[in-house]
Structure formats: C-alpha cells, structure tokens
Enzyme design. Structure first.
Site, mmCIF file in Angstrom:
data_model
loop_
_atom_site.group_PDB
_atom_site.id
_atom_site.type_symbol
_atom_site.label_atom_id
_atom_site.label_comp_id
_atom_site.label_asym_id
_atom_site.label_seq_id
_atom_site.Cartn_x
_atom_site.Cartn_y
_atom_site.Cartn_z
ATOM 1 N N HIS A 66 0.794 -1.497 -0.063
ATOM 2 C CA HIS A 66 0.098 0.054 -0.029
ATOM 3 C C HIS A 66 1.072 1.326 -0.055
ATOM 4 O O HIS A 66 1.942 1.248 0.528
ATOM 5 C CB HIS A 66 -0.825 -0.001 0.971
ATOM 6 C CG HIS A 66 -2.010 1.058 1.302
ATOM 7 N ND1 HIS A 66 -1.625 2.159 1.527
ATOM 8 C CD2 HIS A 66 -3.399 1.011 0.773
ATOM 9 C CE1 HIS A 66 -2.696 3.028 1.010
ATOM 10 N NE2 HIS A 66 -3.685 2.082 0.878
ATOM 11 N N GLU A 86 -4.042 1.690 -7.468
ATOM 12 C CA GLU A 86 -4.426 2.754 -6.460
ATOM 13 C C GLU A 86 -3.365 4.191 -6.790
ATOM 14 O O GLU A 86 -2.350 4.338 -6.049
ATOM 15 C CB GLU A 86 -3.890 2.258 -4.907
ATOM 16 C CG GLU A 86 -4.842 1.183 -4.698
ATOM 17 C CD GLU A 86 -5.273 1.406 -3.198
ATOM 18 O OE1 GLU A 86 -6.451 1.146 -3.057
ATOM 19 O OE2 GLU A 86 -4.372 1.670 -2.270
#
Ligand code: PGA
Length: 229
Positions: A95, A152
């Site tokens: 992430h 993302e």
C-alpha cells in the site's frame, strides 16, 4: 469473481470493531460472485474472524494489512504469514502508505508476497502506474499469476479526488500487459464511495474496489456491496 476489499487502515478500537460487525451484519446483503473482504489492524484479526463466523456472514473474509517479509524466527515485532494463515484469506501488500511512511522497497514487498503465497494467503498488491512495472519485475510469473492487483493512484487515495473511470480503463489495459496474464483480477482503489462505485464496476477490466474511508462505517460499506448488482 468480483471483490470488495475494505481497508480500515490504522483505525478503530476493540469495542468499535465489535460494533462494526454487529451493525454490518444487520444490513449486509451477500451477492453471488462477490467476495467481501475487510482489512483490519493486526490486534483485531482474531476477533474479526470470530465475529464473521458467529454472525454467519456469507462470501465474507478477513484480510491483513501487512505481513513480515520473513518467516517465523528472530524478527522482533514482526508478524509472520504463518501466524495469520488460520484467520485471514487475504493480505494487502505495498500500500502506498506503507511505501511512504515505512519506506518499503520493491524487494521487501516481493519477499512479503513470497511469504504469503507459501502460506496460502492471497496477496492484494497495491501499485500506482509510475512504478507498477518495476514492482512487478521483482516478482516471477508464477507469483504474478496468484495476485490480486489493486490500482491505487496516489492522487486519489484519501483525497476525495477519484481517478476518472476512463483513465482507470486505460491504465488497467497497460497493467494487463505488465502482468502478462489477463486473468489476474485488477481492482481500483482511491476515494471510492457508494455514489461512484458503479462507474468503476462498469469498466470491463475492473474486478472490484478497494475503499478505505468508505469501509469505516458499516452501512456505507454494506451499500457498496449493493453496487455490484
Ligand atoms: P480511500 O482509501 O478510499 O480512503 O481513498 C483507499 C486506499 O487507501 O486503499
């Protein structure tokens, strides 16, 4: 299979975790072919797993937000994949918040993926376009074939400024080239909510969503499940 993977990030207490599950169970309507997953902080994984079982949540799994790049051993503070495998089916890796605040490298992330796959936990690898190819180059094709890839874009995470669905479509086509396998599911994350969810799910190369903020309130997260119909 489609995926809705919520990410609580570093939020909630034990009490709030219990309440979230109780409230979610009241409004959740499972959908055929949609796997609903919630990524909770380490201390809550065991209780979340128990709650999901007690409440008989269907098509629902628990996800970890991180894992050690090492196996069991002398790695103080690290949580090995072997400790997670009885309670989680998925784990986020790479992430952008981990890459930024914890300075994770492509190699470290690749080692985490190795640990996860050895323990039968599905890695959800988060990438943004500028480095997706470099990150994937640190993996072999066999590892890539077993991923869920989350696109993302940094500019969209937590900003209320989501990427345009048409741009998401273009990027996912390039990601499919890097993956060298069209069957690897690609999901989109970055300021998704119940209002815009359908516009991403309409993109043919998109297999699901990864909401952060929209997973914190159980009724909002449950209403995102309904976007898949
Ligand atoms: P957001 O977070 O939905 O709050 O933008 C997405 C993510 O970080 O995965």
């Amino acid at each position: 299979m489609k995926y809705l993977i919520g990410n609580w990030k570093s939020n909630k207490t034990f009490e709030q975790t219990y309440t979230w599950f109780d409230e979610f169970a009241k409004v959740y309507q499972p959908q055929l072919g949609v796997e609903v997953v919630i990524a909770v902080p380490f201390p809550f994984i065991q209780e979340a797993h128990k709650k999901a079982h007690e409440l008989k949540l269907l098509n629902f799994s628990i996800c970890a937000q991180d894992v050690s790049p090492y196996p069991f051993g002398a790695y103080t503070g690290a949580v090995a994949a072997g400790m997670l495998k009885s309670h989680v089916s998925y784990c986020l890796v790479g992430h952008s918040e981990r890459r930024d605040h914890f300075v994770e490298s492509h190699l470290e992330i690749a080692n985490k993926i190795t640990q996860l796959l050895e323990n039968n936990i599905k890695p959800v690898l988060c990438v943004d376009e500028p480095y997706a190819q470099t990150q994937l180059a640190a993996l072999d094709q066999n590892q890539i074939n077993q991923l869920i890839l989350a696109y993302e874009p940094l500019s969209a995470i937590g900003t209320g400024n989501p990427d345009e669905p048409e741009h998401v479509r273009e990027v996912t086509l390039r990601l499919q080239d890097f993956l060298n396998n069209k069957d690897v599911p690609i999901i989109y994350g970055g300021s998704t909510n119940p209002e815009n969810a359908k516009s991403y799910l309409a993109v043919p190369t998109i297999s699901g969503l990864l909401p952060g903020g929209s997973s914190l309130k159980p009724e909002v997260f449950a209403s995102m499940v309904n976007s898949f119909t």
